[in-house]
Design a protein around this motif. Sequence first.
Motif, PDB file in Angstrom:
ATOM      1  N   LEU A 112      10.765 -30.903 -10.595  1.00  0.00           N
ATOM      2  CA  LEU A 112      10.481 -32.054 -11.346  1.00  0.00           C
ATOM      3  C   LEU A 112      10.767 -33.228 -10.618  1.00  0.00           C
ATOM      4  O   LEU A 112       9.855 -34.101 -10.546  1.00  0.00           O
ATOM      5  CB  LEU A 112      11.050 -31.943 -12.753  1.00  0.00           C
ATOM      6  CG  LEU A 112      10.755 -30.902 -13.814  1.00  0.00           C
ATOM      7  CD1 LEU A 112      11.375 -31.175 -14.895  1.00  0.00           C
ATOM      8  CD2 LEU A 112       9.152 -30.661 -13.772  1.00  0.00           C
ATOM      9  N   LEU A 113      11.858 -33.493  -9.936  1.00  0.00           N
ATOM     10  CA  LEU A 113      12.096 -34.637  -9.084  1.00  0.00           C
ATOM     11  C   LEU A 113      11.136 -34.659  -7.910  1.00  0.00           C
ATOM     12  O   LEU A 113      10.760 -35.790  -7.651  1.00  0.00           O
ATOM     13  CB  LEU A 113      13.476 -34.543  -8.664  1.00  0.00           C
ATOM     14  CG  LEU A 113      14.740 -34.499  -9.583  1.00  0.00           C
ATOM     15  CD1 LEU A 113      16.048 -34.149  -9.063  1.00  0.00           C
ATOM     16  CD2 LEU A 113      14.540 -36.178  -9.965  1.00  0.00           C
ATOM     17  N   ALA A 114      10.901 -33.575  -7.397  1.00  0.00           N
ATOM     18  CA  ALA A 114       9.929 -33.402  -6.235  1.00  0.00           C
ATOM     19  C   ALA A 114       8.444 -33.781  -6.689  1.00  0.00           C
ATOM     20  O   ALA A 114       7.598 -34.315  -5.791  1.00  0.00           O
ATOM     21  CB  ALA A 114       9.692 -31.949  -5.480  1.00  0.00           C
ATOM     22  N   MET A 115       8.100 -33.411  -8.059  1.00  0.00           N
ATOM     23  CA  MET A 115       6.868 -33.526  -8.491  1.00  0.00           C
ATOM     24  C   MET A 115       6.467 -35.156  -8.825  1.00  0.00           C
ATOM     25  O   MET A 115       5.590 -35.530  -8.449  1.00  0.00           O
ATOM     26  CB  MET A 115       6.924 -32.990  -9.727  1.00  0.00           C
ATOM     27  CG  MET A 115       5.349 -32.924 -10.433  1.00  0.00           C
ATOM     28  SD  MET A 115       5.150 -32.104 -12.034  1.00  0.00           S
ATOM     29  CE  MET A 115       5.134 -30.425 -11.251  1.00  0.00           C
ATOM     30  N   ALA A 116       7.737 -35.789  -9.030  1.00  0.00           N
ATOM     31  CA  ALA A 116       7.636 -37.289  -9.359  1.00  0.00           C
ATOM     32  C   ALA A 116       7.316 -38.033  -7.928  1.00  0.00           C
ATOM     33  O   ALA A 116       6.477 -38.949  -8.030  1.00  0.00           O
ATOM     34  CB  ALA A 116       8.785 -37.875  -9.777  1.00  0.00           C
ATOM     35  N   ASP A 117       7.958 -37.513  -6.725  1.00  0.00           N
ATOM     36  CA  ASP A 117       7.511 -38.054  -5.522  1.00  0.00           C
ATOM     37  C   ASP A 117       6.163 -37.681  -5.118  1.00  0.00           C
ATOM     38  O   ASP A 117       5.484 -38.534  -4.456  1.00  0.00           O
ATOM     39  CB  ASP A 117       8.569 -37.340  -4.647  1.00  0.00           C
ATOM     40  CG  ASP A 117       9.993 -38.174  -4.664  1.00  0.00           C
ATOM     41  OD1 ASP A 117      10.066 -39.193  -5.180  1.00  0.00           O
ATOM     42  OD2 ASP A 117      10.894 -37.160  -4.159  1.00  0.00           O
ATOM     43  N   LYS A 177      -0.151 -19.715  -6.985  1.00  0.00           N
ATOM     44  CA  LYS A 177      -0.605 -18.476  -6.842  1.00  0.00           C
ATOM     45  C   LYS A 177      -0.467 -17.742  -8.085  1.00  0.00           C
ATOM     46  O   LYS A 177      -1.254 -16.976  -8.422  1.00  0.00           O
ATOM     47  CB  LYS A 177       0.202 -17.686  -5.813  1.00  0.00           C
ATOM     48  CG  LYS A 177      -0.288 -18.240  -4.334  1.00  0.00           C
ATOM     49  CD  LYS A 177       0.345 -17.456  -3.083  1.00  0.00           C
ATOM     50  CE  LYS A 177       0.055 -16.162  -3.338  1.00  0.00           C
ATOM     51  NZ  LYS A 177       0.392 -15.403  -2.116  1.00  0.00           N
ATOM     52  N   SER A 178       0.816 -18.094  -8.879  1.00  0.00           N
ATOM     53  CA  SER A 178       1.091 -17.228 -10.135  1.00  0.00           C
ATOM     54  C   SER A 178       0.109 -17.594 -11.145  1.00  0.00           C
ATOM     55  O   SER A 178      -0.359 -16.702 -11.933  1.00  0.00           O
ATOM     56  CB  SER A 178       2.494 -17.521 -10.397  1.00  0.00           C
ATOM     57  OG  SER A 178       3.292 -17.056  -9.425  1.00  0.00           O
ATOM     58  N   LYS A 226      -5.220 -28.963  -8.846  1.00  0.00           N
ATOM     59  CA  LYS A 226      -3.869 -29.266  -8.415  1.00  0.00           C
ATOM     60  C   LYS A 226      -2.926 -28.483  -9.109  1.00  0.00           C
ATOM     61  O   LYS A 226      -1.937 -28.249  -8.857  1.00  0.00           O
ATOM     62  CB  LYS A 226      -3.499 -30.707  -8.728  1.00  0.00           C
ATOM     63  CG  LYS A 226      -4.272 -31.782  -7.802  1.00  0.00           C
ATOM     64  CD  LYS A 226      -4.029 -33.107  -8.021  1.00  0.00           C
ATOM     65  CE  LYS A 226      -5.006 -34.145  -7.343  1.00  0.00           C
ATOM     66  NZ  LYS A 226      -6.126 -34.205  -7.874  1.00  0.00           N
ATOM     67  N   ARG A 227      -3.281 -28.106 -10.281  1.00  0.00           N
ATOM     68  CA  ARG A 227      -2.353 -27.178 -11.415  1.00  0.00           C
ATOM     69  C   ARG A 227      -1.308 -28.004 -11.798  1.00  0.00           C
ATOM     70  O   ARG A 227      -0.285 -27.290 -12.028  1.00  0.00           O
ATOM     71  CB  ARG A 227      -2.100 -25.673 -10.661  1.00  0.00           C
ATOM     72  CG  ARG A 227      -3.416 -25.050 -10.256  1.00  0.00           C
ATOM     73  CD  ARG A 227      -4.347 -24.607 -11.440  1.00  0.00           C
ATOM     74  NE  ARG A 227      -5.435 -23.555 -10.976  1.00  0.00           N
ATOM     75  CZ  ARG A 227      -6.641 -23.591 -11.077  1.00  0.00           C
ATOM     76  NH1 ARG A 227      -7.212 -25.011 -11.198  1.00  0.00           N
ATOM     77  NH2 ARG A 227      -7.271 -22.806 -10.547  1.00  0.00           N
ATOM     78  N   VAL A 228      -1.301 -29.297 -11.743  1.00  0.00           N
ATOM     79  CA  VAL A 228      -0.397 -29.996 -12.080  1.00  0.00           C
ATOM     80  C   VAL A 228       0.334 -29.463 -13.520  1.00  0.00           C
ATOM     81  O   VAL A 228       1.615 -29.654 -13.821  1.00  0.00           O
ATOM     82  CB  VAL A 228      -0.453 -31.552 -12.064  1.00  0.00           C
ATOM     83  CG1 VAL A 228       0.807 -32.191 -12.503  1.00  0.00           C
ATOM     84  CG2 VAL A 228      -0.588 -31.875 -10.334  1.00  0.00           C
ATOM     85  N   SER A 269       6.318 -25.250  -0.720  1.00  0.00           N
ATOM     86  CA  SER A 269       6.369 -23.706  -0.899  1.00  0.00           C
ATOM     87  C   SER A 269       6.496 -23.552  -2.472  1.00  0.00           C
ATOM     88  O   SER A 269       5.864 -22.437  -2.945  1.00  0.00           O
ATOM     89  CB  SER A 269       7.663 -23.420  -0.270  1.00  0.00           C
ATOM     90  OG  SER A 269       7.618 -23.323   1.381  1.00  0.00           O
ATOM     91  N   TYR A 270       7.260 -24.239  -3.141  1.00  0.00           N
ATOM     92  CA  TYR A 270       7.514 -24.014  -4.556  1.00  0.00           C
ATOM     93  C   TYR A 270       6.213 -24.019  -5.322  1.00  0.00           C
ATOM     94  O   TYR A 270       5.526 -23.205  -6.081  1.00  0.00           O
ATOM     95  CB  TYR A 270       8.336 -25.103  -5.191  1.00  0.00           C
ATOM     96  CG  TYR A 270       8.609 -25.068  -6.658  1.00  0.00           C
ATOM     97  CD1 TYR A 270       9.328 -24.212  -7.302  1.00  0.00           C
ATOM     98  CD2 TYR A 270       7.422 -25.890  -7.270  1.00  0.00           C
ATOM     99  CE1 TYR A 270       9.354 -24.150  -8.779  1.00  0.00           C
ATOM    100  CE2 TYR A 270       7.706 -25.990  -8.818  1.00  0.00           C
ATOM    101  CZ  TYR A 270       8.605 -25.175  -9.513  1.00  0.00           C
ATOM    102  OH  TYR A 270       8.847 -24.919 -10.963  1.00  0.00           O
ATOM    103  N   MET A 271       5.354 -25.271  -5.034  1.00  0.00           N
ATOM    104  CA  MET A 271       4.053 -25.388  -5.435  1.00  0.00           C
ATOM    105  C   MET A 271       3.058 -24.281  -5.103  1.00  0.00           C
ATOM    106  O   MET A 271       2.369 -23.895  -6.017  1.00  0.00           O
ATOM    107  CB  MET A 271       3.327 -26.761  -5.141  1.00  0.00           C
ATOM    108  CG  MET A 271       4.182 -28.102  -5.587  1.00  0.00           C
ATOM    109  SD  MET A 271       3.841 -28.091  -7.519  1.00  0.00           S
ATOM    110  CE  MET A 271       1.861 -28.309  -7.687  1.00  0.00           C
TER     111      MET A 271
END
Length: 341
Positions: free
Chosen positions: A329-334, A90-91, A121-123, A83-85
Amino acid sequence: MSMLKGAIPNLANHSKRAAPSRSRSAGTKLLLSSQETAEALFLRKVRAFCNSTDIAKNEAQVIKSENTFREAGKTRTVFDFRSYMHQKIKSVNRALDAAVPPREPIKFHEAMRYSLLSEGKRVCPVLCIAACELVGGQESTAMPAACAMEMIHAMCMMHDDLPCMDNDNLRRATKGVHPKTMVRAIGELARLIGPEGAAAGQVLDLLSGGKSDTGLEELEYIHRHKTADFAEAAAIVGAMVGGATDEEINRLRKFSQCIGLLFQVVDDILDVTKSSEQLGKTAGKDLLANKLTYPKMIGIEKSKEYAQNLSKEAKEQLVGFDPEKAAPLLAMADFVLHRQK
């Protein structure tokens, strides 16, 4: 590094100036001792990996699963990363659309919008925003810098897809920040994407293809610049416009270096374990082109181990930050570790 000195004599020395020191991680030292380079061993491990479920966790399960952040013996449950991503992407897409509107000359701007607004991916922009918010800044403050990162990223992807590089036909100013801070952020961005950063990595990647005397040190140099410098630029610029302290910037620098290199290690693994349809780009190309990759040089198992070490090292940099703000950021690492495309 003989290749660096022979191919572009001044590049290695030039990249040392004004660049933060980068100590070699325990994972890197482990890799440097590896001798698993034999073709037969590599192919055997590829087959074994394809049949394993070890690292190929379902991406949806990884994103949906609850991420936890442990600090001072307490476990706190955080939000849904998917949901966060979705919200951040979208923003970013709205801001990119507004930044490059369709106007005369129409053909020219249509080409710009086609490359910039295609699915991605817009990482980098999300990392920029997350770093800004981590240190107390707002999304709106980071958005211009985040859009700039995505524009530069789109440009580099087009370079990567040129015939002389990957030859792939399947891919595609700020309010409320002190001028001195913006100048410093622009300086970081210029250093990390220029001849000391991402551009250097791209050049060396091009020059190293098919060379038998290229070693692990050169491989890491390429990807710390070609890939990790991009992540570093996104995080550092976001942190700077968000008002980070020097100590926070240094920790985010290390976090983003690990994330960027992790992205490349996983990318190398996916290239030999997934199909073109699954990846959205031509699979197996690196092996056929005799390009440097981590699985080719150290084997699948060592590559998986290195990826795990990089993820762990990245997360360690976030200990001490507000757990809720560190959660993206923790979730991004996963996500980067377990992504399937």
